[in-house]
Design an enzyme around this catalytic site. Structure first.
Site, PDB file in Angstrom:
ATOM      1  N   CYS A  45       8.972   9.584  -0.447  1.00 56.70           N
ATOM      2  CA  CYS A  45       8.828   8.047  -1.782  1.00 56.70           C
ATOM      3  C   CYS A  45       8.099   8.045  -1.774  1.00 56.70           C
ATOM      4  O   CYS A  45       8.079   6.933  -3.380  1.00 56.70           O
ATOM      5  CB  CYS A  45       9.170   7.241  -0.038  1.00 56.70           C
ATOM      6  N   HIS A  76       7.073   3.404   4.122  1.00 57.50           N
ATOM      7  CA  HIS A  76       7.688   3.759   2.656  1.00 57.50           C
ATOM      8  C   HIS A  76       7.530   2.609   1.803  1.00 57.50           C
ATOM      9  O   HIS A  76       6.922   2.044   1.630  1.00 57.50           O
ATOM     10  CB  HIS A  76       9.397   2.963   3.495  1.00 57.50           C
TER      11      HIS A  76
END
Length: 457
Positions: A134, A388
């Site tokens: 990510c 994230h």
């Protein structure tokens, strides 16, 4: 007497006499002199480092006016290869204001840079997470929505002349071509960014597949690799020529550090190329962070400045300002702090505007330099090794989109401005007065016989 006892006595004897010798002949240490703070692979220079010495560094300074005054004392590195210029084989420093050094060669003409979208493009697709990627996906989405970069890559200019076996810019060109496969209005399907992932070790040797990395660090190494690609066909270029690459045309600018002697009031200016700004996350707004970045630091007591004009150590002030503003301004909030082997995150909200004037933070405060927001990268989590990353990007039709790996959704400016931003991407507004020029405090003289000086460290 047992063997173990004899060995123990021998060890005690050796330790005692070693300590006695050490006390009689102590090891004498002396302060280390370093050219920059220690960072991975020695690529980047930390700006406004509170631990950075300002007296004992080798350095040089630039003239303070078009009359090209004699050098005065300085205490920091300047007009140095910035992040993004490593790998071109040159560590030389130059002694002059960048306004006085015309490039020997133009790699990419400025007038060819297209800051606005030429056409309304289909919205970019999502990117499949290949396992803790990510950090990479969020950066790639920011870059895939940056108009001058995308339009250059879609033109295919780089790959036509590239002869590298493992070229990161060629891979980015292929990536953008997959994101925008045609000029229709239909969005392409989400795909795996395998081409970029396969180049992680080329981008930086310490990156590991399937390991979470810091998005800002990846971005800087990625742009650095693009710059290497731009220079691979050109050897022995001077600094001004290297900084006419398409990468520097898009992301590059200059900082100016000015040290002002409190006695004679004579300034010493030094310059450094930049590809982004890393600012503190201690205030409540972007304006607070920029004010802190340009805040003048007092050099006094044990940190006095040696003025070559006064020929002595004196109190002085040191200030960093933006000398030339980049076309694409990337701002990184320093949200992570490191203590030994642990990191912590500054998670508070920091406000940032949809548009703002960089002028008050430039070397010439009378300049007006407006920017508009085109991208926001967010980190959700408590450390660089967990959490994230996702991003918000402004598409070519003006609609804001959220890119969360392979999931893409519509967003709004209100939601975008309410994020816990880690990286901001701004585009310089296209006006007649906001061309990509050096600060107007100096006049560029187009002479080819300017004296250049190289200093090796």
């Amino acid at each position: 007497m047992s063997l173990a006892t004899l060995q123990g006595q021998s060890l005690d004897f050796a330790v005692k006499h070693s300590l006695d010798d050490l006390l009689k002949n102590p090891v004498r240490f002396r302060p280390a002199v370093v050219s920059s703070p220690s960072v991975p692979e020695g690529t980047y220079t930390v700006l406004n480092n509170p631990k950075q010495s300002t007296v004992s560094r080798k350095s040089f300074s630039a003239p303070t006016s078009p009359t090209r005054n004699k050098r005065s004392g300085s205490s920091s590195q300047e007009y140095k290869k910035s992040s993004g210029t490593r790998g071109d084989g040159a560590n030389d420093f130059v002694d002059e204001d960048p306004a006085f050094i015309p490039p020997a060669r133009i790699l990419f003409p400025e007038e060819k840079l297209s800051m606005e979208w030429d056409n309304i493009m289909p919205n970019a697709p999502g990117l499949v997470n290949l396992g803790n990627t990510c950090f990479m996906n969020s950066v790639l989405q920011l870059m895939t929505q940056t108009p001058p970069l995308v339009q250059y890559l879609l033109s295919g200019q780089h790959s036509l002349s590239c002869r590298m076996n493992a070229c990161v810019l060629c891979r980015m060109e292929q990536h953008v071509a997959r994101a925008y496969p045609n000029k229709g209005t239909k969005r392409a399907s989400a795909f795996k960014p395998s081409g970029i992932q396969s180049m992680l070790k080329v981008i930086s040797s310490h990156f590991r597949p399937y390991r979470q990395e810091d998005a800002h660090e990846f971005m800087r190494y990625l742009v650095d690799a693009w710059q290497k690609s731009c220079l691979q066909n050109h050897k022995n270029l001077d600094h001004p020529s290297r900084e006419t690459s398409v990468v520097h045309r898009i992301f590059g600018g200059y900082l100016r550090q000015q040290i002002l002697c409190s006695v004679c009031k004579k300034p010493s200016n030094t310059y450094q190329a930049l590809l982004d700004l890393s600012v503190d996350a201690k205030g409540s707004s972007l304006a607070d962070s920029l004010k802190h970045f340009v805040h003048a630091e007092k050099l006094t007591k044990q940190n006095k400045y040696r003025c070559e004009n006064c020929k002595q150590l004196v109190d002085a002030s040191k200030q960093m300002t933006i000398y030339r503003a980049p076309n694409i301004l990337t701002i990184h909030f320093k949200r992570f702090t490191f203590n030994g082997f642990q990191s912590s995150k500054i998670s508070k909200q920091i406000s940032y505007p949809e548009s703002f004037n960089l002028g008050p933070y430039m070397s010439d405060p009378n300049c007006s330099c407006w920017y508009e927001l085109i991208g926001v990268l967010v980190h959700a989590g408590g450390s660089t090794r967990s959490g994230h990353y996702y991003s918000f990007c402004k598409s070519s039709n003006g609609v804001w989109l959220k890119f969360d790996d392979d999931f893409v959704s519509n967003s709004s400016i209100d939601r975008v401005l309410n994020q816990q931003a880690y990286i901001l991407q701004y585009k310089r507004k296209s006006t007649s007065s906001s061309k990509h020029k050096l600060n107007t405090e100096n006049t560029v003289t187009k002479t080819s016989n300017k004296k250049r000086r190289k200093i090796s460290f």
